[in-house]
Design a protein around this motif. Structure first.
Motif, PDB file in Angstrom:
ATOM      1  N   ILE A  15       6.528   2.267  11.606  1.00  0.00           N
ATOM      2  CA  ILE A  15       5.370   3.002  11.088  1.00  0.00           C
ATOM      3  C   ILE A  15       4.117   2.347  11.638  1.00  0.00           C
ATOM      4  CG2 ILE A  15       4.093   3.715   9.034  1.00  0.00           C
ATOM      5  CD1 ILE A  15       6.682   3.531   7.459  1.00  0.00           C
ATOM      6  N   ASP A  16       3.276   3.138  12.265  1.00  0.00           N
ATOM      7  CA  ASP A  16       2.013   2.634  12.816  1.00  0.00           C
ATOM      8  C   ASP A  16       2.232   1.451  13.745  1.00  0.00           C
ATOM      9  OD1 ASP A  16       0.687   4.548  11.306  1.00  0.00           O
ATOM     10  OD2 ASP A  16       0.359   3.189   9.622  1.00  0.00           O
ATOM     11  N   HIS A  61       2.260   4.854   1.245  1.00  0.00           N
ATOM     12  CA  HIS A  61       2.383   5.514   2.542  1.00  0.00           C
ATOM     13  C   HIS A  61       3.362   6.679   2.409  1.00  0.00           C
ATOM     14  CE1 HIS A  61       2.131   5.736   6.957  1.00  0.00           C
ATOM     15  NE2 HIS A  61       3.412   6.069   6.896  1.00  0.00           N
ATOM     16  N   THR A  62       3.049   7.775   3.063  1.00  0.00           N
ATOM     17  CA  THR A  62       3.948   8.924   3.105  1.00  0.00           C
ATOM     18  C   THR A  62       4.378   9.136   4.543  1.00  0.00           C
ATOM     19  OG1 THR A  62       2.803   9.955   1.247  1.00  0.00           O
ATOM     20  CG2 THR A  62       4.224  11.374   2.565  1.00  0.00           C
ATOM     21  N   HIS A  63       5.663   9.023   4.794  1.00  0.00           N
ATOM     22  CA  HIS A  63       6.216   9.182   6.143  1.00  0.00           C
ATOM     23  C   HIS A  63       7.079  10.432   6.175  1.00  0.00           C
ATOM     24  CE1 HIS A  63       7.651   7.927  10.102  1.00  0.00           C
ATOM     25  NE2 HIS A  63       8.883   8.217   9.683  1.00  0.00           N
ATOM     26  N   LYS A  86       0.836  -1.187   0.000  1.00  0.00           N
ATOM     27  CA  LYS A  86       0.000   0.000   0.000  1.00  0.00           C
ATOM     28  C   LYS A  86       0.878   1.247   0.000  1.00  0.00           C
ATOM     29  CE  LYS A  86      -0.427   0.132   5.059  1.00  0.00           C
ATOM     30  NZ  LYS A  86      -1.381   0.123   6.211  1.00  0.00           N
TER      31      LYS A  86
END
Length: 235
Positions: free
Chosen positions: A160-161, A84-86, A82
């Protein structure tokens, strides 16, 4: 068989170029294949075919980068990845792997030499993972919260998350043939260590991607020209 690069660091780089080994390694990252990357790179390269002498200096680089990210996401979504922008870093990820895109130097894709950033400042840096916090490519601060980066058994991971994912970078290098025509080399590399500023300074694995025979040039017989015009920091 995988090769080991020569170097003085305690952690040596495993270079994988045997087609069978490459296929096995990519499969372990989420059922990835060489064709996934070939398709994405080919489409991204063709996206800048409308470059002319009137285009801005960064047009080809930014167009290639943006479309490569999009193509990877489009292709890998069916495999459970998927977008995602971090912190303004564009990624495509699944539950265990995070892939970013960056520009390397002429040693990208070479088994005998380690690649470096296009900026010629040592190892490939996290600043080349995408846009900076203030969206200015020349700003080298990217991961401001370095606590999100961790070393686990010599491998760089990004949290992340609440999930820790191995960080891989799709590193590419373009040779300009003419306006809108480029020959591309690429590899999928896993950074292994970083300094106290969040900059990567070594690799644990480098997977060589085979782009030979891939139709990524408008005129394959044209003479290659090396140029600084594609040295655009956003890549």
């Amino acid at each position: 068989m995988p090769q080991t690069s020569d170097g003085n660091s305690a952690l040596q780089t495993q270079v994988i170029d045997n087609p069978h080994e490459v296929g096995n390694q990519l499969q372990q990252l989420g059922k990835l294949t060489q064709e996934d990357f070939q398709q994405a790179i080919s489409a991204a390269n063709l996206s800048r075919a409308d470059e002319t002498a009137h285009s801005t200096k960064g047009y080809a680089g930014s167009t290639f980068y943006s479309n490569l990210i999009k193509q990877l996401r489009d292709i890998l979504v069916v495999k459970g990845f998927k977008p995602h922008t971090h912190q303004n870093i564009e990624l495509v990820l699944n539950d265990t792997v995070a892939i970013a895109v960056c520009k390397g130097d002429e040693n990208t894709g070479k088994t005998t030499q380690d690649p470096h950033s296009a900026r010629k400042k040592g190892g490939v840096t996290l600043a080349l993972f995408g846009l900076s916090q203030n969206e200015l490519p020349q700003n080298e601060e990217l991961f401001e919260e370095s606590d999100s980066l961790k070393i686990n058994r010599g491998k760089l991971q990004l949290e992340i998350d609440g999930k820790e994912r191995d960080v891989w970078i799709l590193m590419h290098y373009s040779q300009k043939i003419a306006d809108g025509e480029y020959r591309v080399k690429a590899e999928l590399s896993r950074p292994s260590t970083y300094d106290n500023k969040g900059r990567i300074n070594s690799f644990s694995d480098r997977i060589m991607l085979d782009l030979m025979g891939l139709n990524i040039e408008s005129q394959p017989n044209s003479e290659t020209q090396f140029t600084d015009d594609i040295d655009f920091n956003i890549e």
